[in-house]
Each structure stands twice: as C-alpha cells, then as structure tokens.
Design a protein around this motif. Structure first.
Motif: not given
Length: 233
Positions: A147-162
């Motif tokens: 859960a915490q890792c997903l939270f960190e990814k949500a804050k750091s992953v650029p939108e274009y990666d999605a």
C-alpha cells in the motif's frame, strides 16, 4: 475532478475476486490543472478545495472503535457511517467491522480510528466487501504490504508512463526495486486462473463469452471501467 490515472497492485489486477481482496486498494492521481469542471469560485486543486485526509501505514489498534464511511446504495444519496470495534480478519488479509450496516456503493470509503479536535483522522483501511446487506464490512490492511509503495508511485510516476490506462505495480518488498507497467502493457494473465463454469461475476461471464466455451481466462477491471480478458498461460 477527473482522475488522470490510478495505481494498483499486480496482486489485485491479476487475480480474480475474492482472492485479490488483500490488495483491494488503489491510489488515483488528480492533476492540479485542467481536471476540474464546476463552479469557478472553487479551486482547481482538489486538495485545496477539499482538504485531504492523511493515510496511515502503521498497524492500527485492534479491539477499539473504528469508523467506516461511505455512500451505501440502499440509502443513496445519503452519506453514512458505522462505528464498530476493529477486528483482525486473517482469512482475507485485513480487518472486519462486525455489525457495520454499510452496503454496496460504499466501497472505497475510508476507515478512520482516531479523530483529532477538528474531527479529522488518518485513513487506516477502505470499505471492500460485505454480505450484500447489513451485517459486517471488511477491508484490506494498509501496512506490511504494497500500500505505501503504491502511494509513493502515485506521487512519483509521470503521467505519460500510465499510457492513459493506469499503473500496475509488482511489489517485491522493496519499493525502489519494485517494477511497474502501464495498464495497456499489463497482460492480465499472470495470476490465478479459473474455468468459465461457474461464473464468479458478470466480468468473468463477459470474458468467457468472448473466448467461448470453457476456456481458461484471467480478468481485471481498469479504473476506467474497462474489462480486460486474457488466456491464462
């Protein structure tokens, strides 16, 4: 406000209900610009217009009162809550609020255990499953997992990666070394498989109808509501 993308765990995306309940949590990313449609006197920044709640990734206190909040379909459009003692429920990898009257429609609503003087508190879990009527509400834990890792990814992953279709994270215990792919790249066939009979739910039936007969299949549903089907490898 329209979310730009969601971040989910591969354990949720690749498995069928109810084996994926322990990972039934996600984080949605909302950009600060060009995502708000509404009154002009309301901030375009979501967490300025509606102050955010903190999220706790610590172990909560069992046996003490916790509040589950949400919009139960049977009381739509009323905002409802229940207040029950928090119990650990290892069979589904999380918690349960026995006696909670929230029903379908409240999924994703927060659980809060400790409130401050301003009647605000940290989210310790979310509504996930129940018997379809009053009786109990179950939710996944947010500690000692991804859960915490997903939270960190949500804050750091650029939108274009999605890739316009979310992020699926494969958590290996170390967030920095954990990989992710876009929803577009995700195959959907890496988890548990099942036969088409009996159907588990309407999503399973849709995929079985697509493949025909008693093919093996894997499904997941993206945050946009799209059904993905794939043959199990």
């Amino acid at each position: 406000w329209t979310p730009s993308f969601a971040v989910v765990d591969n354990e949720w995306a690749s498995k069928s209900w109810s084996s994926n309940i322990p990972a039934d949590y996600a984080f949605l990313v909302v950009n600060d610009v060009n995502n708000h449609r509404g009154p002009s006197d309301v901030s375009d920044v979501l967490d300025e217009a509606v102050p955010a709640l903190d999220v706790s990734f610590a172990v909560p206190t069992y046996g003490t009162l916790a509040h589950g909040l949400g919009y139960s379909g049977n009381r739509d459009p009323d905002f409802r809550y229940c207040a029950q003692d928090l119990d650990y429920y290892p069979n589904r990898g999380g918690y349960i609020l026995n006696g909670c009257g929230l029903t379908g429609g409240s999924s994703g609503g927060p659980w809060i255990q400790t409130f401050d003087d301003n009647k605000r508190g940290a989210v310790i879990a979310v509504n996930s499953y129940g018997p379809g009527g009053p009786g109990y509400m179950g939710g996944p834990k947010l500690h000692s997992n991804s859960a915490q890792c997903l939270f960190e990814k949500a804050k750091s992953v650029p939108e274009y990666d999605a890739g316009g279709n979310g992020i699926v994270v494969t958590y290996n215990g170390d967030c920095e070394d954990s990989s992710y792919v876009s929803g577009t790249e995700f195959s959907g066939g890496g988890g548990e498989c099942a036969t088409c009979s009996p159907y588990q739910d309407a999503y399973d039936q849709a995929c079985c109808d697509y493949f025909g007969g008693n093919e093996y299949y894997a499904t997941y549903v993206s945050w946009r509501g799209t059904i993905y089907c794939g043959r199990c490898s």
